[in-house]
Design an enzyme around this catalytic site. Structure first.
Site, PDB file in Angstrom:
ATOM      1  N   ASP A  13       0.797  -1.434  -0.287  1.00 35.66           N
ATOM      2  CA  ASP A  13       0.054   0.386  -0.043  1.00 35.66           C
ATOM      3  C   ASP A  13       1.061   1.145   0.265  1.00 35.66           C
ATOM      4  O   ASP A  13       1.602   1.036   0.328  1.00 35.66           O
ATOM      5  CB  ASP A  13      -1.017   0.033   1.165  1.00 35.66           C
ATOM      6  CG  ASP A  13      -1.796  -1.036   1.075  1.00 35.66           C
ATOM      7  OD1 ASP A  13      -2.187  -2.096   0.333  1.00 35.66           O
ATOM      8  OD2 ASP A  13      -3.380  -0.774   1.912  1.00 35.66           O
ATOM      9  N   ASP A  14       0.267   2.204  -0.148  1.00 34.31           N
ATOM     10  CA  ASP A  14       1.089   3.606  -0.745  1.00 34.31           C
ATOM     11  C   ASP A  14       1.275   4.244  -1.320  1.00 34.31           C
ATOM     12  O   ASP A  14       1.869   5.450  -1.286  1.00 34.31           O
ATOM     13  CB  ASP A  14       1.159   4.057   0.807  1.00 34.31           C
ATOM     14  CG  ASP A  14       0.218   3.582   1.912  1.00 34.31           C
ATOM     15  OD1 ASP A  14      -1.068   3.778   1.565  1.00 34.31           O
ATOM     16  OD2 ASP A  14       0.776   3.417   3.336  1.00 34.31           O
ATOM     17  N   HIS A  30      -6.359   2.995  -4.297  1.00 37.22           N
ATOM     18  CA  HIS A  30      -5.628   3.467  -3.011  1.00 37.22           C
ATOM     19  C   HIS A  30      -6.492   5.191  -2.927  1.00 37.22           C
ATOM     20  O   HIS A  30      -5.993   5.186  -1.088  1.00 37.22           O
ATOM     21  CB  HIS A  30      -4.409   2.807  -2.367  1.00 37.22           C
ATOM     22  CG  HIS A  30      -4.471   2.570  -0.582  1.00 37.22           C
ATOM     23  ND1 HIS A  30      -5.419   2.214   0.260  1.00 37.22           N
ATOM     24  CD2 HIS A  30      -3.724   3.468   0.103  1.00 37.22           C
ATOM     25  CE1 HIS A  30      -4.411   2.314   1.256  1.00 37.22           C
ATOM     26  NE2 HIS A  30      -3.836   2.697   1.605  1.00 37.22           N
ATOM     27  N   HIS A  55      -5.033   9.716   0.552  1.00 45.82           N
ATOM     28  CA  HIS A  55      -5.097   8.772   2.163  1.00 45.82           C
ATOM     29  C   HIS A  55      -6.008   9.327   3.251  1.00 45.82           C
ATOM     30  O   HIS A  55      -5.051   8.936   3.902  1.00 45.82           O
ATOM     31  CB  HIS A  55      -3.747   8.528   2.581  1.00 45.82           C
ATOM     32  CG  HIS A  55      -3.892   7.332   2.618  1.00 45.82           C
ATOM     33  ND1 HIS A  55      -4.286   6.966   4.333  1.00 45.82           N
ATOM     34  CD2 HIS A  55      -2.777   5.549   2.568  1.00 45.82           C
ATOM     35  CE1 HIS A  55      -3.740   6.312   4.789  1.00 45.82           C
ATOM     36  NE2 HIS A  55      -3.483   5.320   4.281  1.00 45.82           N
ATOM     37  N   TYR A  94      -6.664   2.932   5.974  1.00 42.87           N
ATOM     38  CA  TYR A  94      -6.642   2.818   7.161  1.00 42.87           C
ATOM     39  C   TYR A  94      -7.661   1.160   7.315  1.00 42.87           C
ATOM     40  O   TYR A  94      -7.935   0.709   8.549  1.00 42.87           O
ATOM     41  CB  TYR A  94      -7.700   3.635   8.229  1.00 42.87           C
ATOM     42  CG  TYR A  94      -6.578   4.606   7.959  1.00 42.87           C
ATOM     43  CD1 TYR A  94      -5.762   5.466   8.863  1.00 42.87           C
ATOM     44  CD2 TYR A  94      -6.671   5.954   7.214  1.00 42.87           C
ATOM     45  CE1 TYR A  94      -4.725   6.421   7.889  1.00 42.87           C
ATOM     46  CE2 TYR A  94      -6.474   7.355   6.920  1.00 42.87           C
ATOM     47  CZ  TYR A  94      -5.080   7.330   7.183  1.00 42.87           C
ATOM     48  OH  TYR A  94      -4.566   8.447   7.087  1.00 42.87           O
ATOM     49  N   HIS A 121       4.065  -2.464   3.194  1.00 44.88           N
ATOM     50  CA  HIS A 121       3.655  -0.577   2.918  1.00 44.88           C
ATOM     51  C   HIS A 121       4.800  -0.102   1.874  1.00 44.88           C
ATOM     52  O   HIS A 121       5.967  -0.713   2.187  1.00 44.88           O
ATOM     53  CB  HIS A 121       3.700   0.086   3.529  1.00 44.88           C
ATOM     54  CG  HIS A 121       1.946  -0.023   4.612  1.00 44.88           C
ATOM     55  ND1 HIS A 121       1.980  -1.221   4.852  1.00 44.88           N
ATOM     56  CD2 HIS A 121       0.843   0.828   4.500  1.00 44.88           C
ATOM     57  CE1 HIS A 121       0.677  -0.352   6.004  1.00 44.88           C
ATOM     58  NE2 HIS A 121      -0.018  -0.317   4.942  1.00 44.88           N
TER      59      HIS A 121
END
Length: 239
Positions: free
Chosen positions: A59-60, A110, A114, A151, A204
């Site tokens: 992720d991210d 995603h 965020h 989250y 991540h």
């Protein structure tokens, strides 16, 4: 698409830090959108399939320092993974999305900045999702079929908009907790202890120092392969 001096709204377009990001606004691409999916009431947590098959997700990102190192490790073992990208990070690192496409990885949505989606209006949620899907299509070559809420925060609006945009909500089974930087060994132990057929591993590749994530992947991947595990990407025909 805004440039790096000023965006379409006239704001200064500075290189993004983790999550201090600005949403993209712009014209939607002219290609056909994915067909709507069934509205789910909970995200997908794991997959069924043959044998000891697992999914690795990151992720991210993409991040210019850590993502290439993760991609190099995956390439070494001929493994495909799923990258849930944030739009602004992807905008600054389009070459990495192109590499993901070339190497057979799946790219998911995603959001752009965020945010905690459960605190946003339906319109703002749509902007976060559409902006990111538009950029992924322009750079990766296809609109994303998978979405992960930041989250892990989902609500009715998020599920409905996912379905309208032809995306499935993908969560995880095993949280590596790498975002807490617990140490490379701790990440390795969490992933190896959680290994089982159909699990989805959360890691991540951005949002902070991911040196431990990179190191852990290099350690647990060959071990799990030796134990008979295989790694794949999500496909809708075995959800």
């Amino acid at each position: 698409m805004h440039g790096r001096g000023q965006d379409r709204l006239g704001h200064s377009a500075l290189k993004p830090d983790a999550y201090r990001l600005q949403p993209l606004t712009g014209d939607a691409p002219q290609r056909a959108l994915p067909l709507p999916t069934t509205v789910r009431h909970a995200p997908i947590l794991r997959f069924s399939g043959r044998g000891n098959t697992m999914l690795l997700t990151f992720d991210d990102g993409p991040n210019p320092e850590y993502t290439p190192r993760i991609l190099d490790t995956l390439a070494k073992y001929d493994i495909r993974a799923t990258f849930m990208v944030c739009g602004e990070m992807a905008d600054w690192n389009r070459d990495l999305l192109a590499r993901m496409a070339d190497e057979g990885h799946v790219v998911g949505n995603h959001t752009w900045t965020h945010p905690l989606l459960t605190r946003l209006t339906r319109r703002k949620i749509r902007d976060e999702l559409e902006s990111t899907s538009d950029l992924i299509e322009k750079t990766y070559g296809e609109r994303p079929l998978w979405f992960r809420a930041p989250y892990g925060a989902w609500n009715r609006n998020v599920f409905q908009l996912n379905a309208e945009m032809g995306m499935e909500p993908l969560a995880w089974t095993v949280d590596s907790l790498d975002w807490t930087t617990p140490g490379t060994g701790a990440i390795v132990r969490r992933v190896e202890r959680g290994a089982a057929p159909g699990v989805v591993v959360l890691s991540h590749d951005a949002g902070g120092d991911r040196t431990q994530t990179v190191g852990a992947l290099r350690r647990y991947l060959p071990r799990l392969l030796d134990e008979g595990y295989r790694f794949t990407v999500p496909r809708r025909n075995y959800t």
